[in-house]
Motif scaffolding. Structure first.
Motif, PDB file in Angstrom:
ATOM      1  N   GLU A 160      -7.910   3.645   6.021  1.00  9.93           N
ATOM      2  CA  GLU A 160      -6.791   3.497   6.952  1.00  9.93           C
ATOM      3  C   GLU A 160      -5.566   3.027   6.176  1.00  9.93           C
ATOM      4  OE1 GLU A 160      -6.587  -0.844   9.030  1.00  9.93           O
ATOM      5  OE2 GLU A 160      -7.881   0.592  10.013  1.00  9.93           O
ATOM      6  N   ASN A 161      -4.408   3.511   6.585  1.00 12.92           N
ATOM      7  CA  ASN A 161      -3.107   3.051   6.075  1.00 12.92           C
ATOM      8  C   ASN A 161      -2.999   2.956   4.559  1.00 12.92           C
ATOM      9  OD1 ASN A 161      -2.100   2.758   8.711  1.00 12.92           O
ATOM     10  ND2 ASN A 161      -3.033   0.738   8.874  1.00 12.92           N
ATOM     11  N   GLY A 162      -3.387   4.034   3.864  1.00 14.08           N
ATOM     12  CA  GLY A 162      -3.192   4.075   2.423  1.00 14.08           C
ATOM     13  C   GLY A 162      -4.214   3.322   1.600  1.00 14.08           C
ATOM     14  N   ALA A 163      -5.343   2.944   2.202  1.00 18.69           N
ATOM     15  CA  ALA A 163      -6.367   2.199   1.465  1.00 18.69           C
ATOM     16  C   ALA A 163      -7.761   2.539   1.970  1.00 18.69           C
ATOM     17  CB  ALA A 163      -6.128   0.701   1.585  1.00 18.69           C
ATOM     18  N   MET A 165       0.829  -1.182   0.000  1.00 23.20           N
ATOM     19  CA  MET A 165       0.000   0.000   0.000  1.00 23.20           C
ATOM     20  C   MET A 165       0.872   1.243   0.000  1.00 23.20           C
ATOM     21  SD  MET A 165      -3.139  -0.812   2.559  1.00 23.20           S
ATOM     22  CE  MET A 165      -3.433  -2.539   2.806  1.00 23.20           C
ATOM     23  N   LYS A 166       0.283   2.308  -0.469  1.00 23.88           N
ATOM     24  CA  LYS A 166       0.983   3.585  -0.533  1.00 23.88           C
ATOM     25  C   LYS A 166       1.211   4.110   0.881  1.00 23.88           C
ATOM     26  CE  LYS A 166       2.278   7.326  -2.847  1.00 23.88           C
ATOM     27  NZ  LYS A 166       3.280   7.333  -3.872  1.00 23.88           N
ATOM     28  N   LYS A 167       2.482   4.385   1.220  1.00 23.16           N
ATOM     29  CA  LYS A 167       2.808   4.969   2.524  1.00 23.16           C
ATOM     30  C   LYS A 167       2.752   6.486   2.370  1.00 23.16           C
ATOM     31  CE  LYS A 167       4.321   4.876   6.757  1.00 23.16           C
ATOM     32  NZ  LYS A 167       3.380   4.682   7.817  1.00 23.16           N
ATOM     33  N   LEU A 168       1.820   7.109   3.067  1.00 21.59           N
ATOM     34  CA  LEU A 168       1.637   8.546   2.971  1.00 21.59           C
ATOM     35  C   LEU A 168       2.452   9.251   4.040  1.00 21.59           C
ATOM     36  CD1 LEU A 168      -2.236   8.619   2.472  1.00 21.59           C
ATOM     37  CD2 LEU A 168      -0.453   8.456   0.748  1.00 21.59           C
ATOM     38  N   ASN A 169       2.856  10.496   3.738  1.00 23.12           N
ATOM     39  CA  ASN A 169       3.608  11.224   4.757  1.00 23.12           C
ATOM     40  C   ASN A 169       2.686  11.505   5.945  1.00 23.12           C
ATOM     41  OD1 ASN A 169       2.529  13.952   4.899  1.00 23.12           O
ATOM     42  ND2 ASN A 169       3.506  14.385   2.939  1.00 23.12           N
ATOM     43  N   GLN A 170       3.287  11.833   7.054  1.00 25.26           N
ATOM     44  CA  GLN A 170       2.568  11.971   8.322  1.00 25.26           C
ATOM     45  C   GLN A 170       1.447  13.010   8.260  1.00 25.26           C
ATOM     46  OE1 GLN A 170       5.343  12.679  11.495  1.00 25.26           O
ATOM     47  NE2 GLN A 170       4.010  11.749  13.019  1.00 25.26           N
ATOM     48  N   ASP A 171       1.689  14.155   7.602  1.00 24.66           N
ATOM     49  CA  ASP A 171       0.667  15.201   7.493  1.00 24.66           C
ATOM     50  C   ASP A 171      -0.531  14.717   6.683  1.00 24.66           C
ATOM     51  OD1 ASP A 171       2.237  16.970   8.951  1.00 24.66           O
ATOM     52  OD2 ASP A 171       3.103  17.893   7.152  1.00 24.66           O
ATOM     53  N   VAL A 172      -0.247  14.088   5.544  1.00 25.94           N
ATOM     54  CA  VAL A 172      -1.318  13.593   4.681  1.00 25.94           C
ATOM     55  C   VAL A 172      -2.102  12.495   5.397  1.00 25.94           C
ATOM     56  CG1 VAL A 172      -1.833  12.378   2.521  1.00 25.94           C
ATOM     57  CG2 VAL A 172      -0.156  14.233   2.539  1.00 25.94           C
ATOM     58  N   LYS A 230      -2.562  12.024   8.553  1.00 24.99           N
ATOM     59  CA  LYS A 230      -3.388  12.614   9.609  1.00 24.99           C
ATOM     60  C   LYS A 230      -4.670  13.203   9.039  1.00 24.99           C
ATOM     61  CE  LYS A 230      -3.230  15.875  13.433  1.00 24.99           C
ATOM     62  NZ  LYS A 230      -3.564  17.255  13.338  1.00 24.99           N
ATOM     63  N   ILE A 231      -4.561  13.945   7.949  1.00 23.14           N
ATOM     64  CA  ILE A 231      -5.743  14.544   7.314  1.00 23.14           C
ATOM     65  C   ILE A 231      -6.656  13.458   6.755  1.00 23.14           C
ATOM     66  CG2 ILE A 231      -6.558  16.042   5.447  1.00 23.14           C
ATOM     67  CD1 ILE A 231      -3.778  17.520   5.765  1.00 23.14           C
ATOM     68  N   MET A 232      -6.074  12.450   6.124  1.00 23.95           N
ATOM     69  CA  MET A 232      -6.865  11.359   5.552  1.00 23.95           C
ATOM     70  C   MET A 232      -7.663  10.649   6.645  1.00 23.95           C
ATOM     71  SD  MET A 232      -6.527  11.241   2.232  1.00 23.95           S
ATOM     72  CE  MET A 232      -6.910   9.564   1.747  1.00 23.95           C
ATOM     73  N   LEU A 233      -7.022  10.370   7.774  1.00 17.13           N
ATOM     74  CA  LEU A 233      -7.728   9.710   8.882  1.00 17.13           C
ATOM     75  C   LEU A 233      -8.850  10.577   9.440  1.00 17.13           C
ATOM     76  CD1 LEU A 233      -4.834   7.942  10.786  1.00 17.13           C
ATOM     77  CD2 LEU A 233      -6.795   6.853   9.680  1.00 17.13           C
ATOM     78  N   GLU A 234      -8.591  11.881   9.592  1.00 20.93           N
ATOM     79  CA  GLU A 234      -9.622  12.792  10.094  1.00 20.93           C
ATOM     80  C   GLU A 234     -10.829  12.831   9.166  1.00 20.93           C
ATOM     81  OE1 GLU A 234      -7.625  16.540  10.585  1.00 20.93           O
ATOM     82  OE2 GLU A 234      -6.548  15.866  12.376  1.00 20.93           O
ATOM     83  N   ARG A 235     -10.576  12.879   7.866  1.00 21.73           N
ATOM     84  CA  ARG A 235     -11.669  12.994   6.897  1.00 21.73           C
ATOM     85  C   ARG A 235     -12.347  11.671   6.578  1.00 21.73           C
ATOM     86  NH1 ARG A 235      -9.557  16.914   2.158  1.00 21.73           N
ATOM     87  NH2 ARG A 235      -9.091  18.659   3.521  1.00 21.73           N
TER      88      ARG A 235
END
Length: 138
Positions: A42-45, A1-8, A10-15
């Motif tokens: 979660e976790n790029g998926a 899976m795509k490993k996203l940077n920490q900022d991205v 965090k936003i992805m999980l919030e949304r």
């Protein structure tokens, strides 16, 4: 899976780390098909409960490259049929989906005794996320 940077991440999980409506696009014979689906991130998926005999799954089996869009977000990914919702290998993600979709999961729309009730995983490959004037490409 795509490993996203920490900022991205965090936003992805919030949304999207909850019951979220996203647009999911597949393609068949060079024609795009788009539909809204309930999804959990979660976790790029993204994870979606669907039916194995649906048009989206038939299209993904022929061409797993898909596109998705959500709130200030668009991405491409690979659709992967994880198989029957109730199989042992899916226990962890199935429990998360039960919690995320608790408001409607038992409304009669899903038949969890039917082995065609499956989990679709959309592994992100690239995308763009906008948040408070900042654009994140991944």
């Amino acid at each position: 899976m795509k490993k996203l940077n920490q900022d991205v991440e965090k936003i992805m999980l919030e949304r999207f780390g909850k019951d979220t409506i996203i647009a999911l696009a597949t393609i068949e014979k060079e024609v795009p098909y788009v539909r809204y689906v309930n999804a959990y991130y979660e976790n790029g998926a993204f994870y979606i409960i669907t039916h194995a005999l649906s048009n989206k799954i038939k299209q993904i089996e022929k061409n797993p490259v898909i596109a998705i869009a959500g709130e200030w977000f668009t991405a491409h990914g690979k659709g992967i049929n994880l198989g029957y919702f109730g199989k042992k290998e899916n226990d962890v993600i199935a429990e998360k989906l039960k919690r995320a979709f608790a408001e409607w999961i038992d409304n009669g729309h899903n038949d969890f005794d039917d082995e065609n009730t499956i989990i679709l995983c959309v592994e992100l490959t690239d995308g763009q996320l906008l948040s408070h004037g900042t654009r994140y490409d991944f």
